[in-house]
Motif scaffolding. Structure first.
Motif, short mmCIF file in Angstrom:
data_model
loop_
_atom_site.label_atom_id
_atom_site.label_comp_id
_atom_site.label_asym_id
_atom_site.label_seq_id
_atom_site.Cartn_x
_atom_site.Cartn_y
_atom_site.Cartn_z
N PRO A 181 36.45 41.10 39.84
CA PRO A 181 36.56 39.83 39.12
C PRO A 181 37.73 39.82 38.13
CG PRO A 181 34.64 41.08 38.38
CD PRO A 181 35.19 41.81 39.56
N CYS A 182 38.25 41.01 37.82
CA CYS A 182 39.41 41.13 36.93
C CYS A 182 40.69 40.68 37.62
CB CYS A 182 39.55 42.60 36.53
SG CYS A 182 39.21 43.75 37.88
N CYS A 183 40.74 40.78 38.95
CA CYS A 183 41.99 40.55 39.68
C CYS A 183 41.92 39.52 40.80
CB CYS A 183 42.48 41.87 40.29
SG CYS A 183 42.94 43.09 39.06
N PHE A 184 40.73 39.08 41.19
CA PHE A 184 40.65 38.17 42.32
C PHE A 184 40.81 36.72 41.86
CE2 PHE A 184 38.09 36.22 45.98
CZ PHE A 184 39.24 35.99 46.69
N ILE A 234 34.75 49.56 41.49
CA ILE A 234 36.14 50.04 41.49
C ILE A 234 36.98 48.89 42.05
CG2 ILE A 234 37.79 51.66 42.49
CD1 ILE A 234 35.40 53.64 42.77
N CYS A 235 37.87 48.37 41.22
CA CYS A 235 38.75 47.29 41.69
C CYS A 235 39.97 47.91 42.36
CB CYS A 235 39.17 46.41 40.52
SG CYS A 235 40.48 45.25 40.97
N THR A 236 40.19 47.55 43.63
CA THR A 236 41.31 48.13 44.38
C THR A 236 42.66 47.71 43.79
OG1 THR A 236 40.85 46.36 45.95
CG2 THR A 236 40.19 48.57 46.58
N ALA A 237 42.73 46.51 43.25
CA ALA A 237 44.01 46.04 42.67
C ALA A 237 44.33 46.77 41.36
CB ALA A 237 43.97 44.53 42.46
N CYS A 238 43.31 46.98 40.53
CA CYS A 238 43.52 47.73 39.27
C CYS A 238 43.84 49.19 39.55
CB CYS A 238 42.26 47.70 38.41
SG CYS A 238 41.93 46.17 37.58
N ASN A 239 43.37 49.67 40.70
CA ASN A 239 43.53 51.09 41.05
C ASN A 239 44.38 51.26 42.30
OD1 ASN A 239 41.53 52.60 39.13
ND2 ASN A 239 40.43 50.79 39.86
ZN LIG Z 1 41.12 44.53 38.87
#
Ligand SMILES: [Zn+2]
Length: 266
Positions: A181-184, A234-239
């Motif tokens: 939800p941080c990046c989508f 685990i956010c794939t975009a953040c990581n």
């Molecule tokens: Zn993210």
């Protein structure tokens, strides 16, 4: 319940302790380790992302050894963001890996056959693994936002009920690494697609969408218990340094996999 990292040599997987059961093998891959080169360097498991086929096969080989499954019996489909689910039989073994897969337009795989690894892949999309502990039925679902809105995970639970007599209360679920939800980010049309609890409006009129909660809630509506759903968070975009992320790397990105198999007993 929680996810944990599982490391072998320079490769890293994430697993849910909810799925730590002697009767199954499971894992979600990362991009760490592996033999792919260039922009998709690492443990790429996608055959259709411009990678050298030999490298992808070698990556699968490494993963099969790390997670202890027989690659010759693995089943992969051609995923196209549908809500189509295949009940996998013995005749499907090796499809998509040892020979071309004729399992097209299919984003969910289900089976009760032992020693048949089900593989779904993603790069930001939500990979979901399911296991009916009472009836020994497993499933792997690729649930991107389109699949999520179509309800592929609840549909899969319904299918497990109808075909294998599963009781949703016996089913555990693991939502693997995917965009959070941080990046989508989603356009203003989100208002017509996601109800308010899953979208947060930004000052620019766009929305941030929480597919983790969305998929969890749809599975609860389908009968699963909240305590039987483990979310990696685990956010794939953040990581993106550890996971392939389509939104981060655009068209030049590899694929992660979610894998589950019923172990052979007796
Ligand atoms: Zn993210």
């Amino acid at each position: 319940m929680s996810f944990y990292e599982f490391k072998i040599n320079n490769r890293m997987y994430v697993k849910s302790d909810l799925f730590d059961n002697s009767r199954i093998t499971h894992g979600f891959t990362s991009k760490l380790g592996g033999v792919s080169h260039g922009k998709i360097s690492g443990l790429n498991l996608g055959f259709r992302v411009g990678d050298d086929k030999k490298s992808v096969l070698e990556n699968y080989n490494l993963v099969s050894k790390d997670l202890s499954f027989d690659l010759n019996r693995a089943v992969l489909s051609k995923q196209t963001h549908t809500d189509n689910i295949r009940v996998v039989t013995e005749s499907d073994m090796g499809k998509g890996i040892m020979r071309d897969s004729d399992i097209e337009d299919t984003d969910g795989l289900v089976t009760n056959i032992q020693n048949v690894p089900l593989v779904i892949f993603a790069a930001d999309c939500t990979p979901i693994l399911l296991y009916d502990k009472a009836n020994s039925v497993i499933a792997a679902v690729h649930s991107g936002w389109r699949g999520s809105v179509k309800g592929i995970a609840p549909k899969c639970i319904k299918l497990m009920k109808e075909v294998f007599g599963s009781n949703p209360k016996d089913i555990i679920a693991a939502i693997g690494p995917c965009i959070g939800p941080c990046c989508f980010e989603f356009g203003p049309e989100a208002i017509h697609i996601f109800s308010s609890e899953y979208r947060k409006q930004k000052p620019d009129g766009k929305y941030m969408i929480d597919l983790w909660a969305y998929n969890r809630d749809k599975m609860i509506e389908a009968g699963l218990s909240d305590e039987n759903i483990d979310i990696s968070r685990i956010c794939t975009a953040c990581n993106a340094d550890r996971f392939y992320s389509y939104r981060t790397h655009k068209d030049k990105t590899g694929r992660l996999a979610g894998i589950i198999m019923l172990r052979k007993t007796g």
